[in-house]
Design a protein around this motif. Structure first.
Motif, PDB file in Angstrom:
ATOM      1  N   SER A 108       4.644   6.635  27.728  1.00  0.00           N
ATOM      2  CA  SER A 108       3.984   5.836  28.772  1.00  0.00           C
ATOM      3  C   SER A 108       4.957   4.960  29.547  1.00  0.00           C
ATOM      4  N   GLU A 109       5.940   4.374  28.831  1.00  0.00           N
ATOM      5  CA  GLU A 109       6.856   3.447  29.499  1.00  0.00           C
ATOM      6  C   GLU A 109       7.797   4.150  30.465  1.00  0.00           C
ATOM      7  N   LEU A 110       7.885   5.474  30.402  1.00  0.00           N
ATOM      8  CA  LEU A 110       8.818   6.222  31.247  1.00  0.00           C
ATOM      9  C   LEU A 110       8.298   6.417  32.669  1.00  0.00           C
ATOM     10  N   SER A 111       7.054   6.048  32.917  1.00  0.00           N
ATOM     11  CA  SER A 111       6.490   6.219  34.266  1.00  0.00           C
ATOM     12  C   SER A 111       7.239   5.398  35.304  1.00  0.00           C
ATOM     13  N   SER A 112       8.004   4.403  34.865  1.00  0.00           N
ATOM     14  CA  SER A 112       8.770   3.581  35.810  1.00  0.00           C
ATOM     15  C   SER A 112       9.896   4.363  36.472  1.00  0.00           C
ATOM     16  N   LEU A 113      10.250   5.533  35.929  1.00  0.00           N
ATOM     17  CA  LEU A 113      11.310   6.337  36.539  1.00  0.00           C
ATOM     18  C   LEU A 113      10.923   6.799  37.938  1.00  0.00           C
ATOM     19  N   GLN A 114       9.668   7.192  38.108  1.00  0.00           N
ATOM     20  CA  GLN A 114       9.122   7.602  39.410  1.00  0.00           C
ATOM     21  C   GLN A 114       7.648   7.233  39.407  1.00  0.00           C
ATOM     22  N   PRO A 115       7.330   5.953  39.596  1.00  0.00           N
ATOM     23  CA  PRO A 115       5.943   5.498  39.413  1.00  0.00           C
ATOM     24  C   PRO A 115       4.933   6.197  40.306  1.00  0.00           C
ATOM     25  N   GLU A 116       5.317   6.541  41.560  1.00  0.00           N
ATOM     26  CA  GLU A 116       4.358   7.186  42.459  1.00  0.00           C
ATOM     27  C   GLU A 116       4.004   8.583  41.951  1.00  0.00           C
ATOM     28  N   LEU A 117       5.025   9.408  41.705  1.00  0.00           N
ATOM     29  CA  LEU A 117       4.761  10.760  41.222  1.00  0.00           C
ATOM     30  C   LEU A 117       4.111  10.737  39.844  1.00  0.00           C
ATOM     31  N   ALA A 118       4.580   9.830  38.980  1.00  0.00           N
ATOM     32  CA  ALA A 118       4.025   9.754  37.624  1.00  0.00           C
ATOM     33  C   ALA A 118       2.541   9.430  37.658  1.00  0.00           C
TER      34      ALA A 118
END
Length: 601
Positions: A108-118
């Protein structure tokens, strides 16, 4: 043998082998106790019999049996852990074949890598693509896999090289199982590798007088002890070299403790990596991309696994100083702290440039394995797409979403070429528009990573991907939903102005305004995208957007998902059709739920 048969067979075999270990465990504890008691008893008889050597020899024999029993018990414990890990791996994969993967890491915390696409395409979090695909066993591999998943490659040659590598790995299920087993048996703390990198980046300490003295100290104190035993030095002077040694160690104790604290607990991590790297070194690869990665570990004198094993042994030995009595004895006799610090610094000078490369290469292989397991599990439902480096093209046959069970998913075809291009998708509520947008994006991301896609065939052009689907307002930033959406669209336009080779995916934009304003704004925005020479796929209920196909023939196309009424029930075929949808279902559903009154025909 397909994936399900393989996992089932291995699960049953490992379960049987675990059952066979249970009787052995029940025997080892009594055996150790019996041989230990026998050894003590025989030693007592040896003393009582006034040193009869027969009892001493017998005690030595039972002590040997006791030691063998301990070694055998340690082997059984290690074997049990190995079998349990392999059993769990295969049972997890059987669950994943049934699309039951909620027990895996959601990231879940990895969504910050590409928040829009994630956020738009469910790349991270519970029930996400990451949770479904990720099989990494190292923190570095997990991070790399996540970064690659949201970006992919724009280089068609690189994509083809990765495809060949993933296809070869997918044909090696035993290797993939061994890699995951070795990695899971010794999980590292999240900060261990970072502490190791920090130590590598520190300037090596120069060789000092302390380190040179440590080389000759065993001879000095050994000669002192011999001289004392022969009577050349009084016995009460023996404390002098002991005090001298402890004083020397104490003068550098703060620095040594700091280094030990920095590197403590890293031994198990290095042993894990050494075992994984040795597995890679011993594997025969044919794919050039895998051979290139493997060559990072192979050197003229010794392979990377041997050097890491050497560092593991040094750190494991360094931990001896944690035992107070052992540490005092070793430092008194050997100036142990100085010797270990010198040995670690020597290793660092030799390999400080190589270790980061080894860890990075291992992370790349770890990430590749995740795609390989997906390819192996879904061998009958996926294909390797063909990247096209020239013009923009997307030609997919029987496209399906990987998170939907194959037997329930409805495949669709989509073909378009050239830039600019506007593809408008209309249709009733719940007809499949949003799912199709996600199917398109997720398969494109997989394709740009060299992974197989859920389709019968796919030709695609590697490109950037931008989207506006799941927009949220922000009370903290005082942003309304409409303003947040406008900012997202503004960022997409800014990106396209720099990189027109981008696929933009939009779902029902400008919902925060009235229908007339929405139509005018949407129409104008799409015309701007045409002027910017980009490709847009938009799902909308605004049927007027379909007029773009008339105004810009060849550059705008209309597709739709239709709905039928059968026995007073809505029937969705989830098939993409040409043209603009004319059938709506909102009022029908509201009437059936009693929210509004039925209207007379």
């Amino acid at each position: 043998m397909n994936a399900k048969q393989n996992y089932t067979g291995r699960s049953e075999r490992y379960a049987r082998e675990l059952q066979k270990l249970q009787p052995l465990f029940r025997l080892t504890a009594p055996f150790r106790l019996l041989t230990f008691v026998a050894t003590i008893t025989l030693l007592l008889f040896f003393i009582k019999s006034k040193m009869d050597p027969v009892f001493l020899y017998a005690a030595a024999a039972t002590l040997s049996l006791f030691i063998l029993g301990v070694i055998w018990d340690l082997y059984l414990v290690a074997r049990q852990k190995d079998l349990k890990t392999r059993l769990q791996i295969n049972r997890d994969e059987l669950r994943c074949l049934e699309h039951d993967f909620v027990h895996l890491d959601p990231g879940s915390e990895l969504s910050s890598l590409q928040p829009e696409l994630a956020g738009d395409f469910d790349l991270f979090g519970r029930g996400s693509l990451f949770q479904y695909l990720n099989r990494c066993v190292s923190a570095e591999g997990r991070q790399r896999f996540a970064r690659e998943l949201v970006s992919g490659s724009r280089d068609s040659t690189h994509i083809l090289r990765r495809q060949t590598a993933i296809a070869e790995l997918a044909a090696l299920p035993a290797y993939l199982e061994n890699f995951r087993t070795y990695g899971l048996l010794a999980k590292a703390e999240t900060n261990e590798v970072e502490r190791l990198r920090h130590w590598l980046n520190q300037a090596p300490s120069p060789t000092t007088v302390h380190h040179r003295l440590a080389q000759v100290w065993p001879l000095v104190i050994g000669a002192w002890i011999v001289a004392t035993a022969l009577g050349h030095i009084p016995g009460n002077f023996l404390f002098l070299p002991v005090l001298f040694a402890l004083a020397l160690i104490g003068s550098r104790l703060t620095q040594t403790n700091k280094l030990h604290q920095q590197l403590s607990k890293n031994a198990q991590t290095l042993q894990k990596y050494a075992r994984l790297i040795r597995l890679v070194e011993e594997q025969t690869f044919k794919a050039p991309y895998l051979q290139a990665l493997q060559s990072t570990f192979k050197q003229e004198e010794q392979n990377a696994s041997s050097h890491l094993q050497r560092l593991f042994k040094l750190l494991d030995r360094f931990d001896y100083r944690g035992n107070l009595m052992v540490g005092l004895l070793l430092n008194t006799l050997l100036l142990f702290d100085f010797r270990m610090v010198h040995a670690l610094e020597h290793w660092k000078r030799q390999h400080r440039e190589q270790l980061p490369k080894w860890l990075d290469t291992l992370a790349r292989l770890d990430a590749l394995n995740s795609y390989a397991i997906f390819a192996y599990n879904q061998a009958r439902q996926v294909c390797y797409p063909q990247p096209e480096a020239s013009d923009f093209v997307f030609n997919g046959k029987d496209l399906r979403h990987p998170l939907l069970p194959h037997q329930h998913a409805v495949g669709n075809d989509l073909h378009f070429e050239g830039r600019p291009k506007i593809l408008t998708i209309t249709g009733a509520n719940m007809a499949g528009k949003s799912t199709f947008l996600r199917t398109l994006a997720v398969n494109l991301l997989l394709a740009m990573n060299g992974a197989p896609v859920c389709a019968r065939s796919l030709r695609f052009h590697p490109c950037d991907l931008r989207s506006s689907i799941n927009i949220r307002d922000s009370l903290a930033q005082h942003e309304s939903y409409f303003y947040a959406e406008l900012k997202r669209l503004q960022s997409i336009v800014a990106h396209i102005e720099k990189q027109p080779d981008t696929l933009v995916i939009l779902d029902e934009i400008l919902r925060g305004t009235n229908s007339m304003d929405k139509h005018k704004g949407s129409y104008g925005l799409l015309e701007k995208f045409l002027a910017l020479q980009t490709v847009v796929v938009i799902a909308t209920h605004d049927l007027g957007i379909g007029e773009l196909a008339t105004q810009y023939p060849g550059r705008a196309e209309n597709h739709c998902f239709e709905v039928a009424l059968d026995n007073n029930e809505l029937v969705f075929d989830y098939r993409l059709h040409p043209g603009v949808s004319q059938k709506l279902n909102a009022s029908f559903l509201m009437q059936k739920m009693g929210l509004i009154q039925k209207t007379e025909k």
